[in-house]
Design a protein around this motif. Sequence first.
Motif, mmCIF file in Angstrom:
data_model
loop_
_atom_site.group_PDB
_atom_site.id
_atom_site.type_symbol
_atom_site.label_atom_id
_atom_site.label_comp_id
_atom_site.label_asym_id
_atom_site.label_seq_id
_atom_site.Cartn_x
_atom_site.Cartn_y
_atom_site.Cartn_z
ATOM 1 N N VAL A 100 5.853 76.191 11.375
ATOM 2 C CA VAL A 100 6.289 77.587 11.297
ATOM 3 C C VAL A 100 5.339 78.402 12.168
ATOM 4 O O VAL A 100 4.117 78.353 11.992
ATOM 5 C CB VAL A 100 6.264 78.107 9.848
ATOM 6 C CG1 VAL A 100 6.618 79.594 9.811
ATOM 7 C CG2 VAL A 100 7.207 77.297 8.970
ATOM 8 N N TRP A 101 5.911 79.152 13.106
ATOM 9 C CA TRP A 101 5.081 79.915 14.037
ATOM 10 C C TRP A 101 5.446 81.391 13.965
ATOM 11 O O TRP A 101 6.604 81.761 14.162
ATOM 12 C CB TRP A 101 5.273 79.404 15.460
ATOM 13 C CG TRP A 101 4.334 80.060 16.432
ATOM 14 C CD1 TRP A 101 4.601 81.095 17.274
ATOM 15 C CD2 TRP A 101 2.952 79.731 16.623
ATOM 16 N NE1 TRP A 101 3.487 81.434 17.987
ATOM 17 C CE2 TRP A 101 2.459 80.609 17.610
ATOM 18 C CE3 TRP A 101 2.098 78.779 16.066
ATOM 19 C CZ2 TRP A 101 1.134 80.564 18.051
ATOM 20 C CZ3 TRP A 101 0.787 78.738 16.503
ATOM 21 C CH2 TRP A 101 0.321 79.615 17.480
ATOM 22 N N GLU A 102 4.476 82.211 13.689
ATOM 23 C CA GLU A 102 4.657 83.658 13.646
ATOM 24 C C GLU A 102 3.684 84.285 14.628
ATOM 25 O O GLU A 102 2.633 84.806 14.259
ATOM 26 C CB GLU A 102 4.425 84.193 12.226
ATOM 27 C CG GLU A 102 5.428 83.713 11.193
ATOM 28 C CD GLU A 102 6.807 84.324 11.401
ATOM 29 O OE1 GLU A 102 6.899 85.351 12.108
ATOM 30 O OE2 GLU A 102 7.794 83.765 10.872
ATOM 31 N N GLY A 103 4.019 84.218 15.890
ATOM 32 C CA GLY A 103 3.143 84.731 16.925
ATOM 33 C C GLY A 103 3.530 86.122 17.366
ATOM 34 O O GLY A 103 4.521 86.708 16.914
ATOM 35 N N GLN A 104 2.761 86.643 18.301
ATOM 36 C CA GLN A 104 3.049 87.962 18.840
ATOM 37 C C GLN A 104 4.296 87.948 19.710
ATOM 38 O O GLN A 104 5.058 88.925 19.744
ATOM 39 C CB GLN A 104 1.850 88.444 19.665
ATOM 40 C CG GLN A 104 2.022 89.821 20.292
ATOM 41 C CD GLN A 104 0.797 90.265 21.076
ATOM 42 O OE1 GLN A 104 -0.233 89.567 21.096
ATOM 43 N NE2 GLN A 104 0.885 91.416 21.716
ATOM 44 N N GLU A 139 -1.553 81.948 22.996
ATOM 45 C CA GLU A 139 -0.582 81.732 21.931
ATOM 46 C C GLU A 139 0.286 80.514 22.207
ATOM 47 O O GLU A 139 0.493 79.667 21.327
ATOM 48 C CB GLU A 139 0.303 82.971 21.771
ATOM 49 C CG GLU A 139 1.407 82.771 20.723
ATOM 50 C CD GLU A 139 2.251 84.010 20.500
ATOM 51 O OE1 GLU A 139 3.484 83.864 20.385
ATOM 52 O OE2 GLU A 139 1.671 85.118 20.417
ATOM 53 N N HIS A 142 6.485 84.891 20.056
ATOM 54 C CA HIS A 142 7.501 83.950 19.608
ATOM 55 C C HIS A 142 7.374 83.723 18.105
ATOM 56 O O HIS A 142 6.259 83.674 17.571
ATOM 57 C CB HIS A 142 7.377 82.610 20.341
ATOM 58 C CG HIS A 142 7.520 82.716 21.825
ATOM 59 N ND1 HIS A 142 8.721 82.935 22.448
ATOM 60 C CD2 HIS A 142 6.587 82.645 22.818
ATOM 61 C CE1 HIS A 142 8.534 82.985 23.761
ATOM 62 N NE2 HIS A 142 7.252 82.812 23.999
ATOM 63 N N GLN A 143 8.513 83.578 17.465
ATOM 64 C CA GLN A 143 8.559 83.241 16.042
ATOM 65 C C GLN A 143 9.613 82.144 15.880
ATOM 66 O O GLN A 143 10.718 82.256 16.408
ATOM 67 C CB GLN A 143 8.926 84.461 15.178
ATOM 68 C CG GLN A 143 7.962 85.639 15.287
ATOM 69 C CD GLN A 143 8.199 86.491 16.516
ATOM 70 O OE1 GLN A 143 9.346 86.736 16.898
ATOM 71 N NE2 GLN A 143 7.127 86.953 17.152
#
Length: 355
Positions: free
Chosen positions: A147-151, A132, A153-154
């Motif tokens: 725009v990051w919508e990770g497990q 990620e 980090h967002q």
Amino acid sequence: MKFGIVFFPTVGPDDRPAPQYFDECLQLVDLAESLGYDHAKIVEHYFFRYGGYSPDPVTFLAAAAGRTSRIRLGTSATIPAFQHPVKLAGKLAMLDNISHGRLDAAFGRGFLPDEFSAFGIPMDESKSRFVENVEAIKRLWSEENVVWEGQYHQFGPVTLLPRPVQQPHPPVFVTTARSAESCAEAARAGHGLQTVPNVMSTEQLQERLGIYRAEWAGSGRAAGTERIHFSYPCVVAPEGEEARRMGRFDDERNTAAISAAVAAWATTTSSAYPGYEQFANIGASRFDEKLAAQKLMIGSPDQVRGQIEQIAEWFGDDVTISLGIHSGHLSVEDAATTLRLLAEEVIPKLSVNLL
């Protein structure tokens, strides 16, 4: 074939004060640049003599950037799981600017239980965090309004400043110790491969390189454009017996340092690290065995030239070799002798293709 240097300190304050060690390493970077070496790298580790003098490779490489103009500067490797991707992407982009586009960014998962414990990160998450965070860093380098919508980090939308000098981003390498699947994943993603031949047999490494090269070509990339870096401890002296004496001394102390660092594997298990429990029983250095198997690059100029030509025959003359010349146990003068002898009496006489 290209050659550079890698710093992996295995000393502590009782062996060599940190200011002295850093001064010596920077002197060696200067020498490597003047002798035409390709790169200088440094590791990331914490707490132990095993790499603990280098908790932040970017700091050292920034110092090296300020006193050089040509040599490439590499992390070997930084651990994304231990930093927020926005922070690490920004630090590395800043280094790429300070060095005018000379950064090689190698990332690793880490493998020491005590480090993960200190950062409060479960070892079972190491691979998913690695995947990620590396992807997030690459996007931050190459895109705007990310725009990051990770497990884990967002964030966003954000546009990183400064932008890297190298576009779309600095070369990315993945460091792997043993995993064949990691080699395949690195090739599919277009990443360079960085590994240590000492941790596997010649046949195992040949198999993994075959996987990497096949996946590289299978992903539509041109054969011969792969980037493969190996690291070898290296001592060269005018006489082979003297080189072996120094190399044995260094290897014994390096082995003692890693033995202390991996001791926690005796009481640790992780699904992300199958079989790593065996690291708790490293034992003696096995110097003669490793030297005979070409896991160490140690000897007279003629002997080391033969070792390099054997390595090229086994693995290809397109690999890049990073030389571990100064763990801190031998003198800086010994390390300088190694660099000079390689540059003047070994590399020019190699029969392999020099790039």
